[in-house]
Design an enzyme around this catalytic site. Structure first.
Site, short mmCIF file in Angstrom:
data_model
loop_
_atom_site.label_atom_id
_atom_site.label_comp_id
_atom_site.label_asym_id
_atom_site.label_seq_id
_atom_site.Cartn_x
_atom_site.Cartn_y
_atom_site.Cartn_z
N ASP A 115 2.65 -26.76 12.44
CA ASP A 115 3.05 -25.66 12.38
C ASP A 115 2.20 -24.89 13.81
O ASP A 115 2.59 -24.57 14.74
CB ASP A 115 3.00 -24.74 11.51
CG ASP A 115 3.67 -23.28 11.71
OD1 ASP A 115 4.76 -23.30 11.82
OD2 ASP A 115 2.91 -22.33 11.89
N GLU A 166 3.46 -24.21 17.72
CA GLU A 166 3.31 -23.04 18.31
C GLU A 166 2.42 -23.00 19.55
O GLU A 166 2.69 -22.48 20.64
CB GLU A 166 2.47 -22.03 17.60
CG GLU A 166 3.51 -21.73 16.16
CD GLU A 166 2.61 -21.01 14.92
OE1 GLU A 166 3.31 -20.41 14.05
OE2 GLU A 166 1.42 -20.93 14.94
N ARG A 209 0.79 -1.15 0.02
CA ARG A 209 0.00 -0.07 -0.09
C ARG A 209 0.81 1.16 0.09
O ARG A 209 1.72 1.63 0.94
CB ARG A 209 -0.92 -0.08 1.25
CG ARG A 209 -1.88 1.06 1.36
CD ARG A 209 -2.76 1.08 2.55
NE ARG A 209 -1.98 0.70 3.73
CZ ARG A 209 -1.38 1.79 4.41
NH1 ARG A 209 -1.45 3.03 4.19
NH2 ARG A 209 -0.98 1.18 5.47
N LYS A 262 12.26 -22.43 6.93
CA LYS A 262 12.22 -22.80 8.45
C LYS A 262 12.81 -21.96 9.45
O LYS A 262 13.99 -22.40 10.13
CB LYS A 262 12.47 -24.23 8.91
CG LYS A 262 11.51 -25.27 7.98
CD LYS A 262 10.14 -25.12 8.22
CE LYS A 262 9.73 -25.20 9.78
NZ LYS A 262 8.25 -24.82 9.98
#
Length: 338
Positions: free
Chosen positions: A196, A200, A48, A136
């Protein structure tokens, strides 16, 4: 056995004459776009105009003739390969409003995380390739290792192979960001996304943070100095994890004292109990069935989510005593980056 590839298995010339549009210039965005450009790939970055990253991207463009900065729609139109590197909660909105109209037949839509494809928040047309290239490591490491002539291991996955060349494209892209120097592992969107999210939540962020705070609270409530509690439950965590990262659990256990190793064997399973393991399975189930994704997107959606619970939790966590003690103690540590 998972498939592994290196630069000798990749054909970077697959990207000759093509333009890679990287949407976003954050941690991964700046690394992917700069590495690809320095590998000789024609790159446009979609941002943007006036955003915080525009000036940074424009500054790099001045040093690299095959690197340009454009508005998101313009970049998506120009790109033969469009890599979405915006936050998960923003990806669907950005894609639907600014990218989708330009995903014409034969193009490639790429991601560095499978979340939005796996949970169908983004639904690409059937006549494009859909791939993933997921380093990774954080973006600054992807960039610094590339500059040093090295690389960060990366995952690739193919969700949709309309052209019959999706895997070749993914390997070429991975090689272009330096991953082929270290190794490229082939997975699926489902496997990458679910492992993943689980890592987490159950271990790396949710598990570790709660373990650190629980240990800190236990010592402080027992009357020990908060500073001592911080050193023993938080500060030294990095020392242990670094050893594990370098040589596995065995190197860590070899490197610590016999007292620490004995305590490891004696106590670990009293902390991570069978009940904890059962809760981990429930967490994995909530990831697999889409419960977490639905909750997260509802909370964080830029078109309706108010982030009320998320921001409240952030405020509570920031107010914990371990943060105040840690802030003061870290002032003593000259080696820490500011």
């Amino acid at each position: 056995m998972i498939n592994k590839y290196y630069d000798t298995d990749c054909n970077l010339s697959m990207l000759d004459g093509k333009t890679v549009a990287v949407i976003g210039f954050g941690s991964q965005g700046h690394a992917h776009s700069e590495n690809l450009a320095e590998s000789g790939v024609n790159v446009v970055v979609g941002l943007r105009k006036g955003s915080g990253h525009w000036a940074k991207a424009a500054a790099f463009a001045e040093t690299c003739p095959n690197f340009k900065v454009m508005e998101v729609e313009e970049a998506a139109k120009a790109g033969d390969i469009v890599m979405m590197l915006v936050p998960d909660e923003m990806a669907a909105d950005v894609y639907n409003k600014q990218v989708a109209p330009h995903m014409t037949e034969g193009k490639t839509l790429a991601f560095a995380h499978g979340f939005n494809i796996h949970f169908q928040a983004v639904q690409p047309p059937k006549n494009v390739d859909v791939i993933m290239i997921a380093p990774k490591g954080p973006g600054h490491t992807v960039r610094s290792q590339y500059v040093q002539g090295k690389g960060v291991p990366s995952l690739i996955a193919i969700h949709q192979d309309y052209t019959g060349k999706a895997k070749e494209t993914a390997l070429a892209y991975a090689s272009g960001i330096g991953a082929g120097r270290a190794g490229i592992l082939e997975t699926t969107f489902r496997e990458e996304t679910e492992t993943d999210l689980f890592g987490e939540q159950a271990v790396l962020c949710g598990g570790v943070c709660e373990l650190i705070m629980a240990g800190f609270d236990t010592l402080v409530e027992a009357g020990y100095a908060p500073e001592m509690a911080y050193f023993e439950t938080c500060h030294e965590m990095k020392l242990i994890v670094d050893l594990i990262n370098e040589g596995g659990l065995a190197k860590m256990r070899y490197s610590v004292s016999n007292t620490a190793e004995y305590g490891d064997y004696r106590t670990g399973k009293r902390i991570i109990t069978e009940e904890t393991r059962q809760e981990m399975k429930k967490i994995l189930g909530e990831i697999q069935d889409g419960t977490f994704a639905s909750e997260f997107l509802t909370e964080m959606s830029p078109t309706g989510g108010r982030r009320t619970h998320f921001l409240a939790q952030r405020r509570v966590a920031a107010g914990h005593a371990i943060e105040k003690v840690g802030t003061e103690l870290r002032k003593m540590m000259s080696w820490l980056k500011k």
